[in-house]
Design a protein around this motif. Sequence first.
Motif, PDB file in Angstrom:
ATOM      1  N   GLN A  10      -2.862   1.040 -14.286  1.00 34.80           N
ATOM      2  CA  GLN A  10      -2.462   2.413 -14.317  1.00 34.80           C
ATOM      3  C   GLN A  10      -1.469   2.702 -15.301  1.00 34.80           C
ATOM      4  N   THR A  11      -1.638   3.900 -16.020  1.00 38.30           N
ATOM      5  CA  THR A  11      -0.535   4.283 -17.107  1.00 38.30           C
ATOM      6  C   THR A  11       0.646   4.580 -16.318  1.00 38.30           C
ATOM      7  N   ARG A  12       1.637   4.604 -17.259  1.00 40.43           N
ATOM      8  CA  ARG A  12       3.272   4.636 -16.572  1.00 40.43           C
ATOM      9  C   ARG A  12       3.532   6.245 -15.872  1.00 40.43           C
ATOM     10  N   LEU A  13       3.057   7.000 -16.487  1.00 41.25           N
ATOM     11  CA  LEU A  13       3.340   8.371 -16.105  1.00 41.25           C
ATOM     12  C   LEU A  13       2.635   8.641 -14.961  1.00 41.25           C
ATOM     13  N   LYS A  14       1.371   8.043 -14.634  1.00 37.84           N
ATOM     14  CA  LYS A  14       0.608   8.265 -13.702  1.00 37.84           C
ATOM     15  C   LYS A  14       1.427   7.727 -12.244  1.00 37.84           C
ATOM     16  N   ILE A  15       1.908   6.484 -12.704  1.00 37.85           N
ATOM     17  CA  ILE A  15       2.477   5.614 -11.517  1.00 37.85           C
ATOM     18  C   ILE A  15       3.674   6.334 -11.217  1.00 37.85           C
ATOM     19  N   LEU A  49      14.146   3.102  -8.747  1.00 42.11           N
ATOM     20  CA  LEU A  49      14.596   1.583  -9.178  1.00 42.11           C
ATOM     21  C   LEU A  49      14.136   0.568  -8.008  1.00 42.11           C
ATOM     22  N   SER A  50      14.202   1.246  -6.791  1.00 35.92           N
ATOM     23  CA  SER A  50      13.854   0.405  -5.767  1.00 35.92           C
ATOM     24  C   SER A  50      12.418   0.516  -5.321  1.00 35.92           C
ATOM     25  N   LEU A  51      11.861   1.878  -5.630  1.00 40.30           N
ATOM     26  CA  LEU A  51      10.492   1.815  -5.445  1.00 40.30           C
ATOM     27  C   LEU A  51       9.515   1.146  -6.625  1.00 40.30           C
ATOM     28  N   ARG A  52      10.307   1.071  -8.097  1.00 38.17           N
ATOM     29  CA  ARG A  52       9.565   0.260  -8.856  1.00 38.17           C
ATOM     30  C   ARG A  52       9.036  -0.999  -8.520  1.00 38.17           C
ATOM     31  N   GLU A  53      10.090  -1.772  -7.640  1.00 36.41           N
ATOM     32  CA  GLU A  53       9.907  -3.082  -7.176  1.00 36.41           C
ATOM     33  C   GLU A  53       8.714  -3.241  -6.044  1.00 36.41           C
ATOM     34  N   ARG A  54       8.453  -2.167  -5.418  1.00 31.19           N
ATOM     35  CA  ARG A  54       7.658  -2.289  -4.241  1.00 31.19           C
ATOM     36  C   ARG A  54       6.244  -2.548  -5.020  1.00 31.19           C
ATOM     37  N   GLN A  55       5.699  -3.431  -3.765  1.00 36.10           N
ATOM     38  CA  GLN A  55       4.457  -4.109  -4.155  1.00 36.10           C
ATOM     39  C   GLN A  55       3.369  -3.106  -4.671  1.00 36.10           C
ATOM     40  N   PHE A  56       3.297  -1.838  -3.962  1.00 38.91           N
ATOM     41  CA  PHE A  56       2.117  -1.088  -4.264  1.00 38.91           C
ATOM     42  C   PHE A  56       2.224  -0.513  -5.659  1.00 38.91           C
ATOM     43  N   VAL A  57       3.429  -0.471  -6.227  1.00 37.63           N
ATOM     44  CA  VAL A  57       3.649   0.001  -7.549  1.00 37.63           C
ATOM     45  C   VAL A  57       3.402  -1.016  -8.464  1.00 37.63           C
ATOM     46  N   LEU A 116       0.962  -1.175  -0.064  1.00 35.34           N
ATOM     47  CA  LEU A 116       0.112  -0.029  -0.037  1.00 35.34           C
ATOM     48  C   LEU A 116       0.799   1.387  -0.132  1.00 35.34           C
ATOM     49  N   ASN A 117       0.434   2.218  -1.035  1.00 38.45           N
ATOM     50  CA  ASN A 117       1.438   3.488  -0.945  1.00 38.45           C
ATOM     51  C   ASN A 117       1.248   4.034   0.297  1.00 38.45           C
ATOM     52  N   PRO A 118       2.242   4.460   1.207  1.00 39.79           N
ATOM     53  CA  PRO A 118       1.833   5.358   2.423  1.00 39.79           C
ATOM     54  C   PRO A 118       1.669   6.404   2.302  1.00 39.79           C
ATOM     55  N   ARG A 119       1.704   7.079   1.128  1.00 38.84           N
ATOM     56  CA  ARG A 119       1.294   8.420   1.034  1.00 38.84           C
ATOM     57  C   ARG A 119      -0.250   8.642   0.552  1.00 38.84           C
ATOM     58  N   MET A 120      -0.876   7.657   0.382  1.00 40.26           N
ATOM     59  CA  MET A 120      -2.171   7.690  -0.112  1.00 40.26           C
ATOM     60  C   MET A 120      -3.270   7.247   1.160  1.00 40.26           C
ATOM     61  N   THR A 121      -4.381   7.838   1.410  1.00 39.52           N
ATOM     62  CA  THR A 121      -5.431   7.438   2.299  1.00 39.52           C
ATOM     63  C   THR A 121      -5.826   5.963   1.919  1.00 39.52           C
ATOM     64  N   VAL A 122      -6.492   5.062   2.474  1.00 41.59           N
ATOM     65  CA  VAL A 122      -7.127   3.926   2.027  1.00 41.59           C
ATOM     66  C   VAL A 122      -8.209   4.087   0.868  1.00 41.59           C
ATOM     67  N   GLY A 123      -9.138   5.299   1.390  1.00 42.45           N
ATOM     68  CA  GLY A 123      -9.979   5.793   0.158  1.00 42.45           C
ATOM     69  C   GLY A 123      -9.326   5.886  -1.090  1.00 42.45           C
ATOM     70  N   GLN A 124      -7.986   6.704  -1.168  1.00 47.15           N
ATOM     71  CA  GLN A 124      -7.405   6.884  -2.411  1.00 47.15           C
ATOM     72  C   GLN A 124      -7.062   5.688  -2.934  1.00 47.15           C
TER      73      GLN A 124
END
Lengths: 322, 321, 365
Positions: free
Chosen positions: C265-270, C249-257, B104-112
């Motif tokens: 999701q599109t690449r630029l938005k990611i 590089l390290s964030l790209r492999e994080r699971q939320f990405v 989970l992205n730490p900078r986003m809320t659960v809703g986001q």
Amino acid sequence: MPLLDIQDLHLEFGTGADAVRAVDGLSLTIAEGETLGLVGESGCGKSVTALSITRLVPAPPARYTSGRILLDGKDVLKMEQSKLRHIRGKMVSYIFQEPGSSLNPVFRVGSQIKESLQLHRPEMATDSEVIRLLKLVGIPAPELRIKDYPHQMSGGMQQRIMIAMALASEPRLLVADEPTTALDVTIQAQILDLLRDLKQRLRMSILLITHNLGIVGDIADRVAVMYAGQVVELAPARDLLQRPLHPYTQALMNSVPKLGREAGRLQSIPGTVPAVGAFPSGCRFHPRCPKAQPDCSKKVPELIEVEPSRFVRCPYWSHGKL
Amino acid sequence: MSLLKVNNLKVYFPVKHGLFSRVKAHVKAVDGVSLHIEPGETLGLVGESGCGKTTLGRSIIRLIEPTSGTVEFDGEQITELSGGELRSSRRKFQMIFQDPYSSLNPRMTVGQIIGEAIDIHHLAANSVAKEARVQELLKAVGLDPIYAQRYPHEFSGGQRQRIGIARALAVEPKLIVCDEPVSALDVSVQAQIINLLKDLQVQKGLAYLFIAHDLAVVEHISQRVMVMYLGKVVELADSQKVCREPKHPYSQALISAVPVVDPDSKRQRIILPGDVPSPIDPPTGCVFHPRCPVAEARCKVESPALREITPGHWAACHLAK
Amino acid sequence: MNEAIDPTNNPNARIPRTPWRLFWDRLRRRRLALTGGIILVFLYAVTLLAGFVSPYHFEREDRERFFHPPIRPMFDGFRLVVPRFKPVEGQLAKYERVQGETRSLRFFVQGDKYKLAGLIPCQTHLLGTGDEQIPVYLLGTDQLGRDVFSRLLYGSQISLSIGLIGILLTFSMGMLVGGISGYFGGWADTIIMRLCELIMSVPGLYLILTLRSVFPAGMSSTHVYLLIIVILSFIGWASMARVIRGMTLSLRERQFVLAARVLGQTRLKIIARHILPNTFSYVIVAATLSVPYYILGEVILSYLAVGIQEPQASWGLMLKDAYVNRQNLTLYPWLLAPGAAIFITVLAFNFLGDGLRDAADTKST
């Protein structure tokens, strides 16, 4: 006299109003040659307890507010630093969960074991002794492997090296903190087999810390189950696994699927594991306990001996069915 | 018709060396795997680290590009989709990750976090509808809807895993690839998540590819189980058959190595010697032969094919009967 | 189904705490960082109001009083008064006090014209005597009889803003390029990274001088100002881009990405939603710690006479004037005031940066 006798240990982090109690009134003994399994989930205090045996928990922020840790009759909590160094790694050795990060990547494994020998048994710091230790922990072709660097070995081999280093000082107590959690099932079986074998051959005491009740059944003589900084059940391993008495132990055993059993719905434990500093009042397990009574939230239960050598911290303990 | 059909999928990673990055060798992470999953079914996938189970899961949904082979999902050739087509097709297959702390992205809320999924595929007409949908999803995974305002760091591992499940459900998928969804959780919380996944499967008719190293968990949740070793399928059958009468010597060892709580269990323990070999240079013949307790001469030269030993029970072993 | 809903009794748990809020809570506990921050807020506020705070215009020359030592207002009863000095006959840059003659120091006096914050025409000054014959030179005057204190404040407009604008330019470029390089990888990554290494491998000072020499010497001060920013940013973005690339590089492999990719999701938005926001805490720390390099960069350029030109004031230029020869420094030590200003600013930035770094480390308390 037991080799290790922990009496009413209280351990806090921080001071004043911010202080959080991580270990609360813990008592344990380990006899010479005995293996004690210490089972619990994250934050229950099992690892700090293990580190406390040689006062390895950095203080501050940690503070021992009361209790004694008698190692061979001497209180570790009152010992001078110079004496502690003699105990650490000599009388008590540790192996940890991540063998990869416990080994120094820039030295050959042989020289790391030799360093451990030099520290504790300088007269034996020879290649042949290193090879003997590697053979003891079941490393094939040890004459060749002493020249290896840690990264050249698999996780299972690295853990064997860690065990060899721990054994180098001929410890009387080996503390194994989740020694197989990072390993694959078949490798875990190898390491457990090795520990069982060493236990019999070397007659040393082992404190095995794990979250997996199955591992405990394999190797431990007695088991202590910890929850939220307290021991909630303490019993001979066989009895505990066959007839758990505390509701937490029972729930824990019912919540894990068992291989080859009929697939019914798992009995899950509601809620989450309480974090250190946010332990509930009264009996710590009461918010998640299926057998909780109204007074469980107020009265702190004592650890009582309900049957010979069986201790339970719950007035409503029962013979659960599995 | 099968929901998912994977045919002879291979994923090779090049191993580069030297100044000019010449390809010296290949890691055969997945080496010719075929499988199918029916709608509403759970296929369990077990194996030890490095056996290629995670790579297989990711390459099926094209998080990793397969080297060769085909993936057909719901009548559509996933392997042939272009970038844009793939993005819109992703609605139908989702993934749940192992590490609830990094998923989970730490900078986003659960809703986001959940709302993003809804936005990407335009599944809500306006922000009110989106918010209502987020709340509905949170309820569906057993979380209080007011949690939508909070950030991931305020949740425990089990709760985070529920949020990850809600995110996957937001796009109404037909298949969810579950990559070790409970192995990072506390033991007492694992059963909650397993039960939740089973409930959701019944309610929504989901199919799962359930990847895990814990055989007991896989047996519990799956109808069929597939065992992988060094990028290859070694056994595939109904989960009870695999766990009670395994045919492949590797599956037999794997099952015997699972620690059992019952101290009176009379199981015979098979302890495999050695480690899993490197997938860069796998052994010849049967890849399992160096560790196999029953290996014969021909195992060193002849690679065994996956064959049907008894009806519905497949194993890749010359000696299996 | 609702087995995970846990009734939290803790009232604080009701208020969602944002990651920024946690960051601020950790920062608040660091005294040194807060001190640095307060000093900087004060400095920048004064800089913005330089025309108003300074008693004189930075170009105003007092032909009778060059190298005049600092004049300190003093108490006469309950009034603050400024004594009168006159040159000692026959001696260069020696002044003596004229006894009995003082002017009271007044606030909000009318004086030289200036533009407040560069926009509003104005001629009210925070303090002054209103008498040209009895001036108040808080930090003395320079070789042309210009008020050092006023020039210091005007100079801070250049010196302090160069750091901020430079950092803004460097970091937006570094984040964009580093983010793209790290996320897309492949050829784009290789080319961008080799370019960064090329820039980083040339010694900074020579690169600055070479770049400066490409442009004509007699440029207007505004142009030179912009040029300095561009040159310093051109050198700075490369290392920033490399760090951001590494983090990407390290964030790209994080699971939320991965999860965002699975959702389609599109690449630029990611990059924009998932990767760059997670580099912010690092970027803010790095930016704070590298502002001093921009301030010192201007000092070096001006010191080497390729920066800001007379009669404009900047801290670097003022120091250069002070170092005409060693004798000047022993005779007129007040000319080193810009050095003290640089010292305080750099120190404040470092205190703040260290504090931010500790606060950004989520493991700290």
